[in-house]
Design a protein around this motif. Sequence first.
Motif, PDB file in Angstrom:
ATOM      1  N   SER A 181      -2.294 -47.305   0.299  1.00 10.67           N
ATOM      2  CA  SER A 181      -2.171 -48.384   1.303  1.00 10.67           C
ATOM      3  C   SER A 181      -2.674 -47.997   2.688  1.00 10.67           C
ATOM      4  O   SER A 181      -3.053 -48.854   3.466  1.00 10.67           O
ATOM      5  N   ASP A 182      -2.606 -46.691   3.042  1.00 13.22           N
ATOM      6  CA  ASP A 182      -2.927 -46.247   4.404  1.00 13.22           C
ATOM      7  C   ASP A 182      -1.984 -46.865   5.432  1.00 13.22           C
ATOM      8  O   ASP A 182      -2.315 -46.926   6.617  1.00 13.22           O
ATOM      9  N   CYS A 183      -0.845 -47.358   4.987  1.00 10.96           N
ATOM     10  CA  CYS A 183       0.087 -48.063   5.877  1.00 10.96           C
ATOM     11  C   CYS A 183       0.187 -47.392   7.260  1.00 10.96           C
ATOM     12  O   CYS A 183       0.601 -46.239   7.365  1.00 10.96           O
ATOM     13  N   SER A 231      -0.379 -42.692  -2.043  1.00  7.80           N
ATOM     14  CA  SER A 231      -0.700 -41.295  -1.699  1.00  7.80           C
ATOM     15  C   SER A 231      -1.237 -41.093  -0.291  1.00  7.80           C
ATOM     16  O   SER A 231      -1.616 -39.968   0.060  1.00  7.80           O
ATOM     17  N   HIS A 232      -1.267 -42.147   0.526  1.00  5.67           N
ATOM     18  CA  HIS A 232      -1.797 -41.988   1.893  1.00  5.67           C
ATOM     19  C   HIS A 232      -1.125 -43.012   2.797  1.00  5.67           C
ATOM     20  O   HIS A 232      -1.450 -44.192   2.747  1.00  5.67           O
ATOM     21  N   THR A 233      -0.162 -42.560   3.592  1.00  2.76           N
ATOM     22  CA  THR A 233       0.450 -43.468   4.580  1.00  2.76           C
ATOM     23  C   THR A 233       0.731 -42.727   5.884  1.00  2.76           C
ATOM     24  O   THR A 233       0.853 -41.505   5.910  1.00  2.76           O
ATOM     25  N   HIS A 234       0.829 -43.538   6.933  1.00  2.74           N
ATOM     26  CA  HIS A 234       1.255 -43.048   8.258  1.00  2.74           C
ATOM     27  C   HIS A 234       2.511 -43.848   8.587  1.00  2.74           C
ATOM     28  O   HIS A 234       2.550 -44.612   9.551  1.00  2.74           O
ATOM     29  N   LEU A 235       3.516 -43.704   7.747  1.00  2.00           N
ATOM     30  CA  LEU A 235       4.648 -44.623   7.771  1.00  2.00           C
ATOM     31  C   LEU A 235       5.609 -44.408   8.934  1.00  2.00           C
ATOM     32  O   LEU A 235       6.375 -45.305   9.283  1.00  2.00           O
ATOM     33  N   ILE A 283      -7.783 -34.755   3.185  1.00  2.00           N
ATOM     34  CA  ILE A 283      -8.348 -35.137   4.483  1.00  2.00           C
ATOM     35  C   ILE A 283      -8.899 -36.559   4.553  1.00  2.00           C
ATOM     36  O   ILE A 283      -9.255 -37.156   3.536  1.00  2.00           O
ATOM     37  N   HIS A 284      -8.921 -37.087   5.784  1.00  2.00           N
ATOM     38  CA  HIS A 284      -9.614 -38.345   6.083  1.00  2.00           C
ATOM     39  C   HIS A 284     -11.112 -38.020   6.174  1.00  2.00           C
ATOM     40  O   HIS A 284     -11.493 -37.125   6.937  1.00  2.00           O
ATOM     41  N   ALA A 285     -11.943 -38.733   5.428  1.00  2.00           N
ATOM     42  CA  ALA A 285     -13.370 -38.395   5.444  1.00  2.00           C
ATOM     43  C   ALA A 285     -14.257 -39.614   5.251  1.00  2.00           C
ATOM     44  O   ALA A 285     -13.915 -40.530   4.494  1.00  2.00           O
ATOM     45  N   ASP A 316     -10.067 -39.029   1.629  1.00  2.00           N
ATOM     46  CA  ASP A 316      -9.640 -40.423   1.676  1.00  2.00           C
ATOM     47  C   ASP A 316     -10.443 -41.266   2.662  1.00  2.00           C
ATOM     48  O   ASP A 316     -10.855 -40.767   3.714  1.00  2.00           O
ATOM     49  N   HIS A 317     -10.630 -42.525   2.312  1.00  2.00           N
ATOM     50  CA  HIS A 317     -11.385 -43.594   3.006  1.00  2.00           C
ATOM     51  C   HIS A 317     -12.720 -43.793   2.275  1.00  2.00           C
ATOM     52  O   HIS A 317     -12.874 -44.730   1.529  1.00  2.00           O
ATOM     53  N   LEU A 318     -13.736 -42.934   2.569  1.00  2.52           N
ATOM     54  CA  LEU A 318     -14.976 -42.850   1.770  1.00  2.52           C
ATOM     55  C   LEU A 318     -15.911 -44.049   1.833  1.00  2.52           C
ATOM     56  O   LEU A 318     -16.696 -44.277   0.897  1.00  2.52           O
TER      57      LEU A 318
HETATM   58 FE    FE Z   1      -5.038 -42.704   7.267  1.00  2.00          FE
END
Ligand code: FE
Length: 411
Positions: A321-323, A77-81, A247-249, A270-272
């Motif tokens: 993954s945050d790929c 659910s979170h990538t920068h592919l 959001i990234h937080a 996301d991150h946390l």
């Molecule tokens: Fe990210």
Amino acid sequence: MRTLIKNIKELVQVERQPKLRVCGKDMAQMETIKNAYLIIEDDKFAAFGPMSELKEQNADTVIDATGRMVLPSFCDSHTHLVYAGSREIEYIDKIRGLSYEEIAKRGGGILNSAKRVQEASEEQLYEDAMKRLEQMISFGTGAVEIKSGYGMTTEAEMKMLRVIRRLKETSPLTIKATLLGAHGIPMEYRGRQEAFVDLVINEMIPQAAAEGLADYIDVFTDQGFFTVEDTDRMLDAGAKYGLRAKIHANELAYSGGIQCAVRHNALSCDHLEYTGDAEIEALLGSETMPTVLPGAAFFLNMVHAPVRKMMDAGLPVAMASDCNPGSSPSCNMQLILSFACVNYRMLPEEAINATTINSGYAMGVSDMLGSIAVGKKANFYITTPIPTYEYLPYAYGENKVSRTFLNGKEV
Ligand code: FE
Ligand code: NIG
């Protein structure tokens, strides 16, 4: 088209009464069926149960899965592919001791990737991303959220989003697109950050919405990046166009990002890494999925989000993954399962829930993906011969996926 898979050693993450997410103590619960069958009709799961209850079937394809397990595909659910080039040289600076923020201040990090994305053609970005998607499929992923964010100009952000649209049209994966116009502050906007926020609000959001290029909106809300006030403005603007926030937080500090996400009814935050009692309190009772990105915490050698404390408080947790080329250059969700267990002391059942149904929720697809349930989309994989499902996080680094099916078809 009817496919029967029989003699499945264990059918894992089965749901008879599908839920959109699992919270708190329930994360340790996961239903499985030993010695099972599974029937797929066109692109959906049609039936499953123990082999002893299998009636005679007219199937177009019959697969004997003796010794192997079947699981629903991961939802990432979170990538920068979509990105250009790689950043392994910059990683050496990290090894030498520079922090993520220090590298960013020097114009490295996200700005380094932005320069390369601005220079790359749409075709090249598409081809590179497609290769990464193929790799993801081979590791067992069936749905992926992809962010823009390496554009930094309206033109380059729209280019990234068009690449994601083309991936949606041509890949068998279920894909969601997120506009991350506010990922970093371009050099020319240093000292006048509000002007860049204005650009996101007045150009990027309306253009992305006009072309229907984005499902969600994201902001990197954190110390040294965008403030809560910046984020409020951008999320309000996004909401006017129907873009829900993800959001990234709180990756770098107690930045107020989590409370901000909840206030905007974000789908996820996301991150946390920096999550304390006040943040947990804010998340309780909300519809925002707390999402942890163990690959980034591992690669940047960061403190770990207090996942056990969050679950003990009754919260759901998702993992993705945050790929991306800077903080998590891997798209392998099997590794995320292992990190979940090793670094966050999650039980295998909790880790599987975090990477399937809950990460499906975090990208808005858990009504049709993230578990094996009748009527859900048939995105799943057959494992190599493995002794138990606990072996999946345990045997880290080994690819335990042998055959993958997306939309009911083998890929
Ligand atoms: Fe990210
Ligand atoms: O999710 N934290 C912000 N953004 C990315 C990193 C992007 C990069 O370094 O290129 C992340 O980790």
